[in-house]
Design a protein around this motif. Structure first.
Motif, PDB file in Angstrom:
ATOM      1  N   MET A   1       0.834  -1.183   0.000  1.00 35.41           N
ATOM      2  CA  MET A   1       0.000   0.000   0.000  1.00 35.41           C
ATOM      3  C   MET A   1       0.881   1.249   0.000  1.00 35.41           C
ATOM      4  N   ALA A   2       0.541   2.221  -0.801  1.00 37.59           N
ATOM      5  CA  ALA A   2       1.336   3.442  -0.918  1.00 37.59           C
ATOM      6  C   ALA A   2       1.245   4.281   0.349  1.00 37.59           C
ATOM      7  N   ASP A   3       2.386   4.814   0.765  1.00 35.02           N
ATOM      8  CA  ASP A   3       2.467   5.701   1.919  1.00 35.02           C
ATOM      9  C   ASP A   3       3.497   6.784   1.585  1.00 35.02           C
ATOM     10  N   PRO A   4       3.124   7.714   0.689  1.00 35.51           N
ATOM     11  CA  PRO A   4       4.089   8.691   0.155  1.00 35.51           C
ATOM     12  C   PRO A   4       4.436   9.807   1.149  1.00 35.51           C
ATOM     13  N   ARG A   5       5.271   9.470   2.095  1.00 34.16           N
ATOM     14  CA  ARG A   5       5.669  10.455   3.100  1.00 34.16           C
ATOM     15  C   ARG A   5       7.040  10.105   3.656  1.00 34.16           C
ATOM     16  N   ILE A   6       7.661  11.107   4.247  1.00 35.96           N
ATOM     17  CA  ILE A   6       8.948  10.947   4.924  1.00 35.96           C
ATOM     18  C   ILE A   6       8.658  10.612   6.377  1.00 35.96           C
ATOM     19  N   ILE A   7       9.299   9.543   6.874  1.00 39.66           N
ATOM     20  CA  ILE A   7       9.151   9.186   8.288  1.00 39.66           C
ATOM     21  C   ILE A   7      10.411   9.516   9.093  1.00 39.66           C
ATOM     22  N   ASP A   8      11.497   9.837   8.392  1.00 41.02           N
ATOM     23  CA  ASP A   8      12.740  10.200   9.065  1.00 41.02           C
ATOM     24  C   ASP A   8      13.584  11.000   8.082  1.00 41.02           C
ATOM     25  N   ILE A   9      14.225  12.048   8.594  1.00 41.82           N
ATOM     26  CA  ILE A   9      15.116  12.834   7.743  1.00 41.82           C
ATOM     27  C   ILE A   9      16.360  13.172   8.541  1.00 41.82           C
ATOM     28  N   THR A  10      17.503  13.012   7.896  1.00 39.59           N
ATOM     29  CA  THR A  10      18.770  13.336   8.546  1.00 39.59           C
ATOM     30  C   THR A  10      19.557  14.293   7.658  1.00 39.59           C
ATOM     31  N   LEU A  11      20.385  15.088   8.312  1.00 37.76           N
ATOM     32  CA  LEU A  11      21.288  16.000   7.619  1.00 37.76           C
ATOM     33  C   LEU A  11      22.708  15.528   7.846  1.00 37.76           C
ATOM     34  N   ASP A  12      23.527  15.657   6.835  1.00 38.07           N
ATOM     35  CA  ASP A  12      24.937  15.294   6.961  1.00 38.07           C
ATOM     36  C   ASP A  12      25.602  16.290   7.905  1.00 38.07           C
ATOM     37  N   GLU A  13      25.830  15.857   9.127  1.00 41.49           N
ATOM     38  CA  GLU A  13      26.402  16.748  10.138  1.00 41.49           C
ATOM     39  C   GLU A  13      27.821  17.200   9.787  1.00 41.49           C
ATOM     40  N   HIS A  14      28.521  16.468   8.924  1.00 40.76           N
ATOM     41  CA  HIS A  14      29.865  16.879   8.505  1.00 40.76           C
ATOM     42  C   HIS A  14      29.811  18.103   7.601  1.00 40.76           C
ATOM     43  N   THR A  15      28.679  18.314   6.951  1.00 45.58           N
ATOM     44  CA  THR A  15      28.498  19.465   6.069  1.00 45.58           C
ATOM     45  C   THR A  15      28.321  20.740   6.875  1.00 45.58           C
ATOM     46  N   ILE A  16      27.702  20.624   8.040  1.00 48.24           N
ATOM     47  CA  ILE A  16      27.362  21.784   8.857  1.00 48.24           C
ATOM     48  C   ILE A  16      28.522  22.071   9.805  1.00 48.24           C
ATOM     49  N   LEU A  17      29.160  23.223   9.620  1.00 50.24           N
ATOM     50  CA  LEU A  17      30.318  23.545  10.433  1.00 50.24           C
ATOM     51  C   LEU A  17      29.946  24.263  11.721  1.00 50.24           C
ATOM     52  N   TRP A  18      28.846  25.007  11.694  1.00 47.37           N
ATOM     53  CA  TRP A  18      28.472  25.813  12.851  1.00 47.37           C
ATOM     54  C   TRP A  18      27.032  26.231  12.686  1.00 47.37           C
ATOM     55  N   ARG A  19      26.311  26.330  13.794  1.00 45.30           N
ATOM     56  CA  ARG A  19      24.979  26.912  13.737  1.00 45.30           C
ATOM     57  C   ARG A  19      24.651  27.521  15.088  1.00 45.30           C
ATOM     58  N   SER A  20      23.950  28.643  15.016  1.00 43.26           N
ATOM     59  CA  SER A  20      23.555  29.351  16.228  1.00 43.26           C
ATOM     60  C   SER A  20      22.375  28.636  16.880  1.00 43.26           C
ATOM     61  N   ALA A  21      22.044  29.072  18.074  1.00 43.80           N
ATOM     62  CA  ALA A  21      20.880  28.508  18.771  1.00 43.80           C
ATOM     63  C   ALA A  21      19.609  28.767  17.965  1.00 43.80           C
ATOM     64  N   ASP A  22      19.509  29.938  17.331  1.00 39.48           N
ATOM     65  CA  ASP A  22      18.334  30.254  16.514  1.00 39.48           C
ATOM     66  C   ASP A  22      18.213  29.297  15.334  1.00 39.48           C
ATOM     67  N   ILE A  23      19.317  29.055  14.653  1.00 40.08           N
ATOM     68  CA  ILE A  23      19.310  28.154  13.500  1.00 40.08           C
ATOM     69  C   ILE A  23      19.031  26.722  13.945  1.00 40.08           C
ATOM     70  N   GLU A  24      19.606  26.335  15.072  1.00 35.64           N
ATOM     71  CA  GLU A  24      19.346  24.987  15.592  1.00 35.64           C
ATOM     72  C   GLU A  24      17.858  24.809  15.901  1.00 35.64           C
ATOM     73  N   GLN A  25      17.236  25.845  16.441  1.00 33.36           N
ATOM     74  CA  GLN A  25      15.796  25.791  16.709  1.00 33.36           C
ATOM     75  C   GLN A  25      15.006  25.681  15.404  1.00 33.36           C
ATOM     76  N   GLU A  26      15.398  26.437  14.380  1.00 31.55           N
ATOM     77  CA  GLU A  26      14.735  26.350  13.067  1.00 31.55           C
ATOM     78  C   GLU A  26      14.848  24.931  12.508  1.00 31.55           C
ATOM     79  N   ARG A  27      16.029  24.335  12.656  1.00 25.06           N
ATOM     80  CA  ARG A  27      16.249  22.964  12.172  1.00 25.06           C
ATOM     81  C   ARG A  27      15.332  21.981  12.893  1.00 25.06           C
ATOM     82  N   ARG A  28      15.294  22.082  14.224  1.00 29.15           N
ATOM     83  CA  ARG A  28      14.443  21.175  15.005  1.00 29.15           C
ATOM     84  C   ARG A  28      12.968  21.314  14.628  1.00 29.15           C
ATOM     85  N   ILE A  29      12.510  22.542  14.494  1.00 32.12           N
ATOM     86  CA  ILE A  29      11.109  22.783  14.139  1.00 32.12           C
ATOM     87  C   ILE A  29      10.812  22.253  12.738  1.00 32.12           C
TER      88      ILE A  29
END
Length: 161
Positions: A1-29
């Motif tokens: 049965m089709a279930d066209p949705r994302i159930i998990d998403i990850t970002l390559d943490e090696h790509t991200i060198l730095w992020r502020s608390a504001d950006i981290e909150q945007e990512r989490r949200i």
């Protein structure tokens, strides 16, 4: 049965060198909202009929967005590589307006905050439409999914303080 949705998403943490608390909150949200409700349907029909749900991994390699699409068990289905040249300006504009927005939240009037937030949303919406256009024929996504994915693409572009 089709279930066209994302159930998990990850970002390559090696790509991200730095992020502020504001950006981290945007990512989490963005991740939370994306998982709570999204539409994500690769255009390809897989030989075994698999149609979701999907685990997605995002990374940036040599200026290109890499979208690894996996089954719910984590096995790779396919990888899309998307040139990001057309996103350079929207990403730059989005970072600039977000900085203005975070500063406004701390010291501006409600009306000034609303004005900056409207500009931030407009840039975000335009970038989401561009992402939908660039994925057309490859991956079908809805507008809200595109907005959240654009936020995560921006997080991947943070280079340092």
């Amino acid at each position: 049965m089709a279930d066209p949705r994302i159930i998990d998403i990850t970002l390559d943490e090696h790509t991200i060198l730095w992020r502020s608390a504001d950006i981290e909150q945007e990512r989490r949200i963005a991740i939370f909202d994306l998982i709570e409700g999204n539409y994500f349907k690769p255009a390809r029909d897989y030989p075994d009929g698999y149609a979701g749900p999907f685990r997605v991994a995002l990374s940036v390699e040599e200026g290109r967005l890499v979208i690894a699409i996996n089954r719910d068990d984590g096995s790779l289905l396919e990888t899309f590589i998307l040139g990001l040249g057309r996103f350079r300006r929207p990403i730059k504009d989005y970072f600039a307006i977000c900085d203005s927005y975070y500063q406004a939240i701390r010291q501006a009037t409600a009306q000034q905050i609303e004005t900056v937030d409207m500009a931030r949303r407009a840039i975000h919406n335009e970038a989401a439409e561009l992402l939908m256009e660039r994925l057309d024929g490859k991956i079908e996504i809805d507008f809200d999914t595109a907005r959240r994915l654009f936020t995560l693409i921006c997080v991947l572009h943070i280079k340092g303080a």
